[in-house]
Design a protein around this motif. Structure first.
Motif, PDB file in Angstrom:
ATOM      1  N   VAL A  43      31.488   6.557  13.797  1.00 49.36           N
ATOM      2  CA  VAL A  43      32.341   7.657  14.248  1.00 49.36           C
ATOM      3  C   VAL A  43      33.230   8.107  13.093  1.00 49.36           C
ATOM      4  CG1 VAL A  43      34.134   8.373  15.864  1.00 49.36           C
ATOM      5  CG2 VAL A  43      32.312   6.828  16.626  1.00 49.36           C
ATOM      6  N   ALA A  44      33.856   7.143  12.428  1.00 50.73           N
ATOM      7  CA  ALA A  44      34.725   7.469  11.295  1.00 50.73           C
ATOM      8  C   ALA A  44      33.941   8.200  10.207  1.00 50.73           C
ATOM      9  CB  ALA A  44      35.356   6.198  10.740  1.00 50.73           C
ATOM     10  N   LYS A  45      32.731   7.742   9.942  1.00 51.39           N
ATOM     11  CA  LYS A  45      31.915   8.378   8.908  1.00 51.39           C
ATOM     12  C   LYS A  45      31.574   9.815   9.285  1.00 51.39           C
ATOM     13  CE  LYS A  45      27.683   7.752   6.186  1.00 51.39           C
ATOM     14  NZ  LYS A  45      26.499   6.884   5.952  1.00 51.39           N
ATOM     15  N   ALA A  46      31.269  10.047  10.567  1.00 50.03           N
ATOM     16  CA  ALA A  46      30.949  11.404  11.017  1.00 50.03           C
ATOM     17  C   ALA A  46      32.138  12.340  10.860  1.00 50.03           C
ATOM     18  CB  ALA A  46      30.495  11.372  12.474  1.00 50.03           C
ATOM     19  N   LEU A  47      33.342  11.779  10.956  1.00 49.62           N
ATOM     20  CA  LEU A  47      34.561  12.576  10.821  1.00 49.62           C
ATOM     21  C   LEU A  47      35.071  12.614   9.384  1.00 49.62           C
ATOM     22  CD1 LEU A  47      36.387  11.209  13.994  1.00 49.62           C
ATOM     23  CD2 LEU A  47      35.410  13.499  13.726  1.00 49.62           C
ATOM     24  N   HIS A  48      34.352  11.966   8.475  1.00 52.12           N
ATOM     25  CA  HIS A  48      34.770  11.863   7.069  1.00 52.12           C
ATOM     26  C   HIS A  48      36.122  11.157   6.961  1.00 52.12           C
ATOM     27  CE1 HIS A  48      31.465  14.540   6.093  1.00 52.12           C
ATOM     28  NE2 HIS A  48      31.946  15.440   6.931  1.00 52.12           N
ATOM     29  N   LEU A  49      36.281  10.092   7.740  1.00 45.12           N
ATOM     30  CA  LEU A  49      37.518   9.322   7.734  1.00 45.12           C
ATOM     31  C   LEU A  49      37.223   7.865   7.433  1.00 45.12           C
ATOM     32  CD1 LEU A  49      39.205  10.651  11.014  1.00 45.12           C
ATOM     33  CD2 LEU A  49      39.694  11.378   8.668  1.00 45.12           C
ATOM     34  N   GLY A  50      38.262   7.142   7.052  1.00 44.06           N
ATOM     35  CA  GLY A  50      38.162   5.701   6.983  1.00 44.06           C
ATOM     36  C   GLY A  50      38.370   5.119   8.373  1.00 44.06           C
ATOM     37  N   LEU A  51      37.873   3.905   8.595  1.00 39.89           N
ATOM     38  CA  LEU A  51      38.013   3.280   9.909  1.00 39.89           C
ATOM     39  C   LEU A  51      39.483   3.057  10.260  1.00 39.89           C
ATOM     40  CD1 LEU A  51      36.525   2.124  12.342  1.00 39.89           C
ATOM     41  CD2 LEU A  51      36.407  -0.074  11.144  1.00 39.89           C
ATOM     42  N   GLU A  52      40.308   2.784   9.267  1.00 39.92           N
ATOM     43  CA  GLU A  52      41.738   2.575   9.523  1.00 39.92           C
ATOM     44  C   GLU A  52      42.379   3.831  10.100  1.00 39.92           C
ATOM     45  OE1 GLU A  52      45.822   1.294   7.115  1.00 39.92           O
ATOM     46  OE2 GLU A  52      43.878   1.252   6.119  1.00 39.92           O
ATOM     47  N   GLU A  53      41.956   4.997   9.611  1.00 40.03           N
ATOM     48  CA  GLU A  53      42.505   6.257  10.127  1.00 40.03           C
ATOM     49  C   GLU A  53      42.120   6.448  11.590  1.00 40.03           C
ATOM     50  OE1 GLU A  53      45.033   9.209   9.502  1.00 40.03           O
ATOM     51  OE2 GLU A  53      44.166   8.356   7.668  1.00 40.03           O
ATOM     52  N   LEU A  54      40.873   6.140  11.930  1.00 36.75           N
ATOM     53  CA  LEU A  54      40.436   6.244  13.318  1.00 36.75           C
ATOM     54  C   LEU A  54      41.198   5.262  14.200  1.00 36.75           C
ATOM     55  CD1 LEU A  54      38.483   7.390  15.451  1.00 36.75           C
ATOM     56  CD2 LEU A  54      36.844   5.625  14.766  1.00 36.75           C
ATOM     57  N   ASN A  55      41.373   4.045  13.715  1.00 34.57           N
ATOM     58  CA  ASN A  55      42.135   3.061  14.482  1.00 34.57           C
ATOM     59  C   ASN A  55      43.547   3.550  14.772  1.00 34.57           C
ATOM     60  OD1 ASN A  55      40.769   0.625  15.275  1.00 34.57           O
ATOM     61  ND2 ASN A  55      40.447   0.181  13.113  1.00 34.57           N
ATOM     62  N   GLY A  56      44.140   4.263  13.811  1.00 32.28           N
ATOM     63  CA  GLY A  56      45.497   4.757  14.003  1.00 32.28           C
ATOM     64  C   GLY A  56      45.617   5.716  15.165  1.00 32.28           C
ATOM     65  N   MET A  57      44.565   6.498  15.420  1.00 35.56           N
ATOM     66  CA  MET A  57      44.610   7.467  16.517  1.00 35.56           C
ATOM     67  C   MET A  57      44.614   6.802  17.886  1.00 35.56           C
ATOM     68  SD  MET A  57      41.785  10.224  15.274  1.00 35.56           S
ATOM     69  CE  MET A  57      41.648  10.715  13.553  1.00 35.56           C
ATOM     70  N   VAL A  58      44.069   5.594  17.958  1.00 35.35           N
ATOM     71  CA  VAL A  58      43.926   4.928  19.260  1.00 35.35           C
ATOM     72  C   VAL A  58      44.778   3.666  19.332  1.00 35.35           C
ATOM     73  CG1 VAL A  58      41.608   5.864  19.539  1.00 35.35           C
ATOM     74  CG2 VAL A  58      41.882   3.595  18.535  1.00 35.35           C
ATOM     75  N   PHE A 101      35.417  14.497   3.106  1.00 37.25           N
ATOM     76  CA  PHE A 101      36.534  15.039   3.875  1.00 37.25           C
ATOM     77  C   PHE A 101      37.068  16.315   3.227  1.00 37.25           C
ATOM     78  CE2 PHE A 101      41.011  15.565   4.823  1.00 37.25           C
ATOM     79  CZ  PHE A 101      41.053  15.397   6.200  1.00 37.25           C
ATOM     80  N   LEU A 102      37.149  16.314   1.903  1.00 37.04           N
ATOM     81  CA  LEU A 102      37.703  17.465   1.192  1.00 37.04           C
ATOM     82  C   LEU A 102      36.737  18.645   1.145  1.00 37.04           C
ATOM     83  CD1 LEU A 102      39.427  15.705  -1.849  1.00 37.04           C
ATOM     84  CD2 LEU A 102      40.412  16.329   0.363  1.00 37.04           C
ATOM     85  N   MET A 103      35.486  18.420   1.535  1.00 33.44           N
ATOM     86  CA  MET A 103      34.478  19.469   1.453  1.00 33.44           C
ATOM     87  C   MET A 103      34.007  19.931   2.830  1.00 33.44           C
ATOM     88  SD  MET A 103      32.384  17.650  -1.674  1.00 33.44           S
ATOM     89  CE  MET A 103      31.271  19.002  -1.987  1.00 33.44           C
ATOM     90  N   ALA A 104      34.620  19.395   3.884  1.00 36.67           N
ATOM     91  CA  ALA A 104      34.220  19.752   5.246  1.00 36.67           C
ATOM     92  C   ALA A 104      34.792  21.115   5.634  1.00 36.67           C
ATOM     93  CB  ALA A 104      34.678  18.669   6.219  1.00 36.67           C
ATOM     94  N   ASP A 105      34.533  21.517   6.880  1.00 36.57           N
ATOM     95  CA  ASP A 105      34.972  22.829   7.357  1.00 36.57           C
ATOM     96  C   ASP A 105      36.492  22.915   7.441  1.00 36.57           C
ATOM     97  OD1 ASP A 105      32.328  23.559   7.612  1.00 36.57           O
ATOM     98  OD2 ASP A 105      32.222  23.042   9.748  1.00 36.57           O
TER      99      ASP A 105
END
Length: 299
Positions: free
Chosen positions: A258-273, A60-64
């Motif tokens: 999906v979370a891995k592709a976004l460099h996120l934890g699954l909990e973070e993705l769950n929070g969005m939805v 996540f810290l090294m992404a665009d």
């Protein structure tokens, strides 16, 4: 290599000051400030320490560079959550053909908006699904941002709306209508929302529960924070996100991927939805073949 703005994004998403991150990570505060300004590059081991303290994958810290929404709220933690949702939306748009923005012209009246969207005098349907069908991306703020009022913003011509996960079903519905008014540039968004949800000519002799709103909304009292429950048993859900995750799963792609592709934890993705998809998103499985599916919404 560390992307400086992503370190700032991760830190503000966690609601930490530089000093607090220094305490959690064991990295000097002055060094963190230099990393965020891009005047110094950390060693890989330092990046791992920072990522671990922040609860983000190192990638996540090294992404665009992260996106910057227009008209973002002043709360840095909430804005950071919106930035992550915008990245998720960008990922979705690369895989799916989503509804394009189809808002009426600025300052269109409530009745004019209803007419443009062919609602006639019937109660407005599920507001989340109605907005999605007209190209507005609707997300939830994560639970750790609960209590922040709903807001909307724009990114690259796409309107996005963020709902408070702690609001009642009626309040969330009213908030969605208020934010529609904000997107249309109205100076009195609450008045717009009340008229949009409940056309005045339909009010006499009508039970407020027929309109899926609270009594205060029904009587057009302005304070949304004192809503009274009006009969809705659960929050309005997202048809678009439900379809997205169903299609992904049918192709072997799980929320964990999906979370891995976004460099996120699954909990973070769950929070969005949160509250928008009826069940929490499980992980596991292997991703299947790619492809760009077309999602259409009928309301």
């Amino acid at each position: 290599m560390l992307t400086p703005s992503r370190l700032t994004l991760a830190r503000t998403r966690r609601g930490l000051t530089v000093a607090e991150l220094a305490h959690k990570s064991g990295v000097q505060a002055r060094a963190i400030g230099e990393y965020e300004r891009g005047v110094r590059t950390p060693l890989p081991a330092t990046v791992e320490s920072l990522a671990g303290a922040l609860g983000f994958p190192t990638g996540f810290l090294m992404a665009d560079e992260p996106p910057r929404p227009q008209n973002a709220p002043p709360d840095e933690q909430v804005t950071a959550a919106a930035q992550l949702a915008i990245e998720f939306n960008g990922w979705l748009e690369r895989l799916f053909v989503l509804p394009q923005p189809d808002l009426p012209p600025p300052r269109t009246s409530p009745q004019g908006t209803r007419d443009a969207w062919r609602l006639a005098d019937w109660p407005a349907p599920n507001m989340v699904q109605l907005l999605e069908s007209h190209g507005v991306r609707v997300f939830s703020l994560p639970v750790d941002c609960a209590g922040h009022e709903a807001f909307c913003c724009w990114h690259n011509g796409t309107p996005l709306l963020f709902l408070d996960p702690s609001s009642t079903p009626e309040q969330a519905r009213f908030d969605a209508a208020v934010q529609l008014a904000v997107l249309l540039g109205h100076d009195e968004p609450r008045e717009f929302a009340a008229e949009f949800l409940m056309p005045q000519r339909q009010l006499p002799g009508t039970d407020h529960r027929h309109w899926h709103v609270g009594r205060e909304q029904f009587t057009r009292w302005a304070n949304v924070h004192s809503l009274v429950e009006g009969g809705m048993t659960r929050r309005e859900s997202s048809k678009l996100l439900t379809k997205v995750f169903r299609v992904l799963r049918e192709n072997g792609t799980t929320p964990a991927h999906v979370a891995k592709a976004l460099h996120l934890g699954l909990e973070e993705l769950n929070g969005m939805v949160f509250g928008l998809v009826l069940t929490a998103l499980p992980g596991g499985g292997e991703p299947g073949p790619g492809g760009r599916a077309r999602l259409t919404l009928v309301h």
